[in-house]
Design a protein around this motif. Structure first.
Motif, mmCIF file in Angstrom:
data_model
loop_
_atom_site.group_PDB
_atom_site.id
_atom_site.type_symbol
_atom_site.label_atom_id
_atom_site.label_comp_id
_atom_site.label_asym_id
_atom_site.label_seq_id
_atom_site.Cartn_x
_atom_site.Cartn_y
_atom_site.Cartn_z
ATOM 1 N N ARG A 1 44.945 -2.096 40.725
ATOM 2 C CA ARG A 1 44.145 -1.726 41.886
ATOM 3 C C ARG A 1 43.581 -2.972 42.530
ATOM 4 O O ARG A 1 43.115 -3.881 41.854
ATOM 5 N N LYS A 2 43.576 -3.016 43.813
ATOM 6 C CA LYS A 2 43.073 -4.170 44.528
ATOM 7 C C LYS A 2 41.555 -4.208 44.441
ATOM 8 O O LYS A 2 40.889 -3.200 44.553
ATOM 9 N N ARG A 3 41.043 -5.445 44.295
ATOM 10 C CA ARG A 3 39.607 -5.608 44.164
ATOM 11 C C ARG A 3 39.014 -6.398 45.328
ATOM 12 O O ARG A 3 37.888 -6.845 45.272
ATOM 13 N N ALA A 4 39.797 -6.627 46.352
ATOM 14 C CA ALA A 4 39.333 -7.457 47.469
ATOM 15 C C ALA A 4 38.074 -6.879 48.060
ATOM 16 O O ALA A 4 37.936 -5.686 48.273
ATOM 17 N N GLY A 5 37.127 -7.754 48.348
ATOM 18 C CA GLY A 5 35.903 -7.354 49.016
ATOM 19 C C GLY A 5 34.830 -6.870 48.076
ATOM 20 O O GLY A 5 33.698 -6.628 48.486
ATOM 21 N N LEU A 6 35.124 -6.712 46.766
ATOM 22 C CA LEU A 6 34.143 -6.244 45.820
ATOM 23 C C LEU A 6 33.602 -7.422 45.019
ATOM 24 O O LEU A 6 34.287 -8.408 44.809
ATOM 25 N N LYS A 7 32.381 -7.282 44.551
ATOM 26 C CA LYS A 7 31.804 -8.332 43.733
ATOM 27 C C LYS A 7 32.512 -8.401 42.394
ATOM 28 O O LYS A 7 33.063 -7.435 41.906
ATOM 29 N N ALA A 8 32.473 -9.608 41.811
ATOM 30 C CA ALA A 8 33.093 -9.790 40.496
ATOM 31 C C ALA A 8 32.415 -8.897 39.481
ATOM 32 O O ALA A 8 31.225 -8.621 39.565
ATOM 33 N N GLU A 9 33.193 -8.463 38.502
ATOM 34 C CA GLU A 9 32.625 -7.640 37.446
ATOM 35 C C GLU A 9 31.565 -8.419 36.700
ATOM 36 O O GLU A 9 31.747 -9.582 36.363
ATOM 37 N N PRO A 10 30.423 -7.814 36.417
ATOM 38 C CA PRO A 10 29.375 -8.514 35.696
ATOM 39 C C PRO A 10 29.786 -8.851 34.285
ATOM 40 O O PRO A 10 30.583 -8.141 33.666
ATOM 41 N N VAL B 1 25.197 -1.790 31.952
ATOM 42 C CA VAL B 1 26.018 -2.319 33.043
ATOM 43 C C VAL B 1 27.408 -1.707 33.063
ATOM 44 O O VAL B 1 27.960 -1.430 34.140
ATOM 45 N N LEU B 2 28.006 -1.465 31.903
ATOM 46 C CA LEU B 2 29.322 -0.842 31.894
ATOM 47 C C LEU B 2 29.257 0.607 32.374
ATOM 48 O O LEU B 2 30.192 1.084 33.031
ATOM 49 N N MET B 3 28.176 1.295 32.070
ATOM 50 C CA MET B 3 27.993 2.642 32.631
ATOM 51 C C MET B 3 27.942 2.569 34.149
ATOM 52 O O MET B 3 28.575 3.363 34.860
ATOM 53 N N HIS B 4 27.191 1.600 34.656
ATOM 54 C CA HIS B 4 27.072 1.437 36.106
ATOM 55 C C HIS B 4 28.414 1.077 36.742
ATOM 56 O O HIS B 4 28.777 1.615 37.793
ATOM 57 N N SER B 5 29.154 0.193 36.084
ATOM 58 C CA SER B 5 30.387 -0.322 36.677
ATOM 59 C C SER B 5 31.573 0.629 36.542
ATOM 60 O O SER B 5 32.444 0.652 37.415
ATOM 61 N N TYR B 6 31.601 1.413 35.442
ATOM 62 C CA TYR B 6 32.845 2.126 35.144
ATOM 63 C C TYR B 6 32.727 3.639 34.984
ATOM 64 O O TYR B 6 33.759 4.331 34.974
ATOM 65 N N ARG B 7 31.541 4.166 34.831
ATOM 66 C CA ARG B 7 31.430 5.603 34.559
ATOM 67 C C ARG B 7 32.142 6.432 35.623
ATOM 68 O O ARG B 7 33.004 7.272 35.310
ATOM 69 N N SER B 8 31.783 6.221 36.870
ATOM 70 C CA SER B 8 32.379 7.019 37.953
ATOM 71 C C SER B 8 33.877 6.778 38.044
ATOM 72 O O SER B 8 34.664 7.719 38.241
ATOM 73 N N LYS B 9 34.294 5.525 37.897
ATOM 74 C CA LYS B 9 35.718 5.198 38.008
ATOM 75 C C LYS B 9 36.539 5.870 36.913
ATOM 76 O O LYS B 9 37.629 6.393 37.163
ATOM 77 N N LEU B 10 35.996 5.876 35.676
ATOM 78 C CA LEU B 10 36.713 6.507 34.578
ATOM 79 C C LEU B 10 36.777 8.021 34.758
ATOM 80 O O LEU B 10 37.804 8.649 34.494
ATOM 81 N N LEU B 11 35.689 8.605 35.212
ATOM 82 C CA LEU B 11 35.670 10.053 35.411
ATOM 83 C C LEU B 11 36.544 10.473 36.595
ATOM 84 O O LEU B 11 37.017 11.613 36.647
#
Length: 391
Positions: A380-389, A54-64
């Motif tokens: 960073r604003k998180r409006a409109g996004l689902k809560a982090e799992p 799940v962390l790969m799904h949630s953060y991989r692209s954002k970190l890269l």
């Protein structure tokens, strides 16, 4: 501009909830003579695998793409710490009460030091003991106390320390090639088996291979190997899932597991299996069954609206149940009249209180605190996004 919502693996949320309930029932029944979900400690290995996925799904692209390591770690602390703090607010008085009535041999100074360490999300490497899920009238001898818990006020929180370690390790793992990731998994699996053999030799119950490491002072360092294997396996499974790489054994399991409910039942049966077969059974689940369940679960959808609601509810409750059940159960078993003679009633009361307090604490405390901390500290604003799992 319309914000894109991240895909949510709802069935994996539900699977995590089933695992958390299994851990709760195992702990509540551990001293009753009729232990439920005997192998629910395997659920922690499932949690680590799910975390990697799940962390790969949630953060991989954002970190890269530029999310800083500082911002990422901040988000992980905001996600994990508030409910942990609530659990400590219950757990510290419960540990003091256990010491006062003779169900723990922690001196007050050790309780203070351990609590301060734990509130900083750090382990306490002591050698004192406590009687978990035991009545004041049980007269459990000191030699049967659980000795050396690294989070004595909330024993289950040991895995949260390793969860944070794994979260930081993700900063490196996202940049590994698949072949290097596989090498890491093979090495950690060999080390996990090797430490399991060594701990099995030391174990007084003569279990040849012991995989339940990480929770106590004597097996603390083996916890790093345990999380290294599970978390990196989850990262690999996400990579295979993302590239739609077929697995032969995955196809076999997918024939058996055709729905979310079937997956939940299969895992419940796996952790309820009453025989360890000299350590071979948990080894098979950790190395083969649990990874394949995550792989298959990632490709499943909830069965209809009811299935989606069930998965959401189980996932939503999984983290608070895991965090809160130990201190709540400790208090109930200590003070529930006749819990040593009517353990079923004590278990039922503990489960009911844990679920009720989990719902109330999440709604009224944890979610508002997380929202406040996110607004105050997130850049960073998180409006409109689902809560982090929760992972």
């Amino acid at each position: 501009m319309e914000l894109v919502r991240e895909k949510r693996y709802e069935v994996l949320d539900g699977l995590r909830g089933v695992a958390a309930i299994g851990v709760m029932l195992m702990h509540y029944s551990e001293n009753t003579g009729h232990r439920l979900f005997t192998h629910a400690d395997i659920a922690v290995d499932l949690f680590f695998i799910l975390s990697g996925f799940v962390l790969m799904h949630s953060y991989r692209s954002k970190l890269l793409l530029g999310l800083s390591a500082r911002e990422y770690v901040k988000k992980r602390i905001i996600r994990l710490y508030p409910m942990f703090a609530i659990s400590m607010a219950i757990g510290i008085p419960a540990l003091i009460a256990a010491a006062l009535i003779g169900l723990a041999n922690y001196p007050l100074r050790s309780i203070i030091v351990a609590s301060l360490d734990n509130l900083l999300f750090l382990p306490y490497l002591g050698d004192h003991g406590v009687a978990n899920m035991v009545s004041t009238a049980a007269h459990l001898p000191v030699e049967k106390y659980t000795v050396g818990e690294i989070f004595p006020a909330n024993p289950s929180a040991w895995s949260l320390f390793f969860e944070m370690v794994a979260s930081i390790a993700l900063l490196v793992l996202i940049r590994l090639q698949r072949r290097d990731l596989i090498k890491l998994i093979i090495v950690s699996a060999i080390l996990l088996f090797g430490t399991g053999v060594l701990l099995g030799v030391e174990n007084k119950n003569a279990i040849p291979v012991f995989f339940g490491a990480g929770w106590g002072t004597r097996n603390f360092f083996a916890g790093f190997i345990r999380v290294a294997y599970g978390f990196s396996m989850g990262v690999l499974i996400y990579s295979l899932h993302e590239t739609q790489t077929p697995l032969k054994f995955g196809k076999v399991l997918s024939v058996i597991v055709r729905s979310d409910i079937a997956l939940y039942l299969l895992f419940a049966i796996a952790i309820a299996f009453p025989f360890g077969i000299k350590g071979l059974y948990p080894m098979a689940v950790i190395f083969f069954v649990a990874p394949l369940m995550v792989y298959c679960g990632a490709n499943l959808q909830p069965t209809g609206r009811v299935g989606a609601r069930l998965a959401h509810f189980l996932g939503w409750l999984s983290y608070p149940i895991y965090c809160l059940h130990s201190p709540i159960g400790r208090l109930v078993f200590m003070y529930f009249p006749g819990s040593e003679h009517r353990p079923g009633q004590a278990i039922a009361l503990s489960v009911a209180l844990t679920i009720a307090i989990s719902v109330i604490a999440t709604r009224l405390l944890e979610e508002p605190v997380r929202a406040y901390l996110t607004r105050k500290f997130s850049s960073r604003k998180r409006a409109g996004l689902k809560a982090e799992p929760v992972v």
